[in-house]
Design an enzyme around this catalytic site. Structure first.
Site, mmCIF file in Angstrom:
data_model
loop_
_atom_site.group_PDB
_atom_site.id
_atom_site.type_symbol
_atom_site.label_atom_id
_atom_site.label_comp_id
_atom_site.label_asym_id
_atom_site.label_seq_id
_atom_site.Cartn_x
_atom_site.Cartn_y
_atom_site.Cartn_z
ATOM 1 N N ASP A 1 0.738 -1.094 0.179
ATOM 2 C CA ASP A 1 0.190 0.265 -0.031
ATOM 3 C C ASP A 1 1.166 1.019 0.170
ATOM 4 O O ASP A 1 2.012 1.197 1.156
ATOM 5 C CB ASP A 1 -0.754 -0.330 1.428
ATOM 6 C CG ASP A 1 -2.611 0.639 1.122
ATOM 7 O OD1 ASP A 1 -2.806 0.678 -0.150
ATOM 8 O OD2 ASP A 1 -2.528 1.188 1.670
ATOM 9 N N PHE B 1 2.747 7.071 -13.459
ATOM 10 C CA PHE B 1 1.146 6.750 -13.226
ATOM 11 C C PHE B 1 0.943 7.649 -11.873
ATOM 12 O O PHE B 1 1.756 8.333 -11.127
ATOM 13 C CB PHE B 1 0.895 5.386 -13.037
ATOM 14 C CG PHE B 1 1.595 4.640 -11.363
ATOM 15 C CD1 PHE B 1 2.448 4.227 -11.406
ATOM 16 C CD2 PHE B 1 0.053 4.563 -10.174
ATOM 17 C CE1 PHE B 1 3.282 3.837 -10.463
ATOM 18 C CE2 PHE B 1 0.792 4.492 -9.083
ATOM 19 C CZ PHE B 1 2.389 3.737 -8.803
ATOM 20 N N GLY B 2 0.132 7.729 -11.576
ATOM 21 C CA GLY B 2 -0.722 8.587 -10.449
ATOM 22 C C GLY B 2 -0.132 9.894 -10.196
ATOM 23 O O GLY B 2 -0.575 10.868 -11.523
ATOM 24 N N ARG C 1 9.040 2.342 -4.023
ATOM 25 C CA ARG C 1 8.781 1.307 -4.163
ATOM 26 C C ARG C 1 9.991 0.177 -4.274
ATOM 27 O O ARG C 1 10.052 -0.684 -3.431
ATOM 28 C CB ARG C 1 7.611 1.136 -5.044
ATOM 29 C CG ARG C 1 7.078 -0.112 -5.549
ATOM 30 C CD ARG C 1 6.005 -0.233 -6.472
ATOM 31 N NE ARG C 1 4.729 0.415 -5.473
ATOM 32 C CZ ARG C 1 4.064 1.581 -6.073
ATOM 33 N NH1 ARG C 1 5.009 2.459 -7.357
ATOM 34 N NH2 ARG C 1 3.148 2.697 -5.955
HETATM 35 P P1 IMP Z 1 -2.643 2.141 -2.868
HETATM 36 O O1 IMP Z 1 -1.685 1.627 -2.810
HETATM 37 O O2 IMP Z 1 -3.322 0.353 -4.248
HETATM 38 O O3 IMP Z 1 -3.709 2.419 -2.247
HETATM 39 O O4 IMP Z 1 -2.616 3.121 -4.313
HETATM 40 C C1 IMP Z 1 -2.018 4.391 -3.938
HETATM 41 C C2 IMP Z 1 -2.363 5.298 -4.686
HETATM 42 O O5 IMP Z 1 -0.695 6.167 -4.205
HETATM 43 C C3 IMP Z 1 -1.672 5.497 -6.038
HETATM 44 O O6 IMP Z 1 -3.357 5.443 -6.709
HETATM 45 C C4 IMP Z 1 -1.584 6.800 -6.606
HETATM 46 O O7 IMP Z 1 -2.175 7.862 -6.921
HETATM 47 C C5 IMP Z 1 -0.478 7.380 -5.525
HETATM 48 N N1 IMP Z 1 0.576 6.720 -5.955
HETATM 49 C C6 IMP Z 1 1.331 5.269 -4.583
HETATM 50 N N2 IMP Z 1 2.373 5.224 -5.395
HETATM 51 C C7 IMP Z 1 2.856 6.111 -6.792
HETATM 52 C C8 IMP Z 1 3.604 6.008 -7.269
HETATM 53 O O8 IMP Z 1 4.931 5.351 -7.853
HETATM 54 N N3 IMP Z 1 3.512 6.965 -8.413
HETATM 55 C C9 IMP Z 1 3.021 8.084 -8.616
HETATM 56 N N4 IMP Z 1 1.189 7.819 -7.587
HETATM 57 C C10 IMP Z 1 1.583 6.748 -6.467
#
Ligand code: IMP
Length: 196
Positions: free
Chosen positions: A69, A149-150, A178
């Site tokens: 997460d 992404f994100g 990560r």
């Molecule tokens: P989850 O871990 O699936 O709850 O989602 C985490 C959220 O944080 C993602 O949907 C992204 O919006 C953001 N996120 C997590 N890691 C990254 C990354 O490496 N780059 C950009 N956004 C990230």
């Protein structure tokens, strides 16, 4: 070969973690394992959500697995979006609107310090281990680049003058939260297989 199920439906995360793993380790995504399940993330911390995801999949398959997460924390917004990073703007994960909301809230803030954090929960031989990775940086004033992404197009890691969105995956891995968490996971798994 150490084989683990990666409890995620996020193909970007699968790509990043696969690329970060050394030889001798392979991961199977939920899709590849034939598991079509959206695992809830109901908890107030990354740790608890990671545990929930790996536990659900371990109970379902009985196989060694891990989940992760992640979230983006900003100083000026007291840690937000944090655990709500995926659904910051609304209830549907939508990368562009999340980023727009973040930029709007930070518009008049001088402090643009932020950090990405990843928590990995590994369940192996019925025991859980947690691994953390953090990447410190700042939030740009506008999105730059369309890689990743994100929040990648607005996050500039310390030590670079470019956003993650402007980097190739290989370049992002030099800084990535990560990747740091995965490195700890690999050290643990390597010791485990040497010891057995
Ligand atoms: P989850 O871990 O699936 O709850 O989602 C985490 C959220 O944080 C993602 O949907 C992204 O919006 C953001 N996120 C997590 N890691 C990254 C990354 O490496 N780059 C950009 N956004 C990230």
């Amino acid at each position: 070969m150490t084989e683990l199920i990666f409890a995620t439906n996020n193909e970007n995360k699968v790509r990043e973690i696969r690329q970060a793993l050394p030889e001798g380790f392979s991961i199977i995504s939920l899709k590849e394992a034939g598991i079509l399940k959206d695992i809830p993330e109901p908890h107030p911390t990354l740790e608890a959500n990671a545990t929930e995801k790996s536990t659900v999949i371990y109970r379902l398959t009985g196989k060694n697995c891990f989940s992760e997460d992640s979230g983006l924390e900003t100083e000026a917004l007291d840690g937000a979006p944090g655990v709500r990073s995926a659904r910051f703007a609304d209830n549907e994960p939508e990368y562009a609107s999340n980023t727009e909301k973040l930029l709007a809230l930070l518009q008049d803030k001088e402090n643009r310090r932020a950090r990405f954090k990843t928590v990995i929960s590994l369940i192996i031989n019925n025991e859980e281990q947690l691994f953390e990775g953090i990447c410190e940086g700042t939030i740009a004033t506008a999105p730059l680049g369309n890689g990743g992404f994100g929040y990648d197009p607005v996050f500039i890691p310390d030590g670079s003058d470019r956003t993650f969105g402007q980097m190739s995956l290989e370049e992002k891995q030099e800084f990535s939260h990560r990747k740091k968490a995965v490195k700890k996971l690999v050290v643990y798994l390597t010791h485990l297989s040497v010891g057995s």
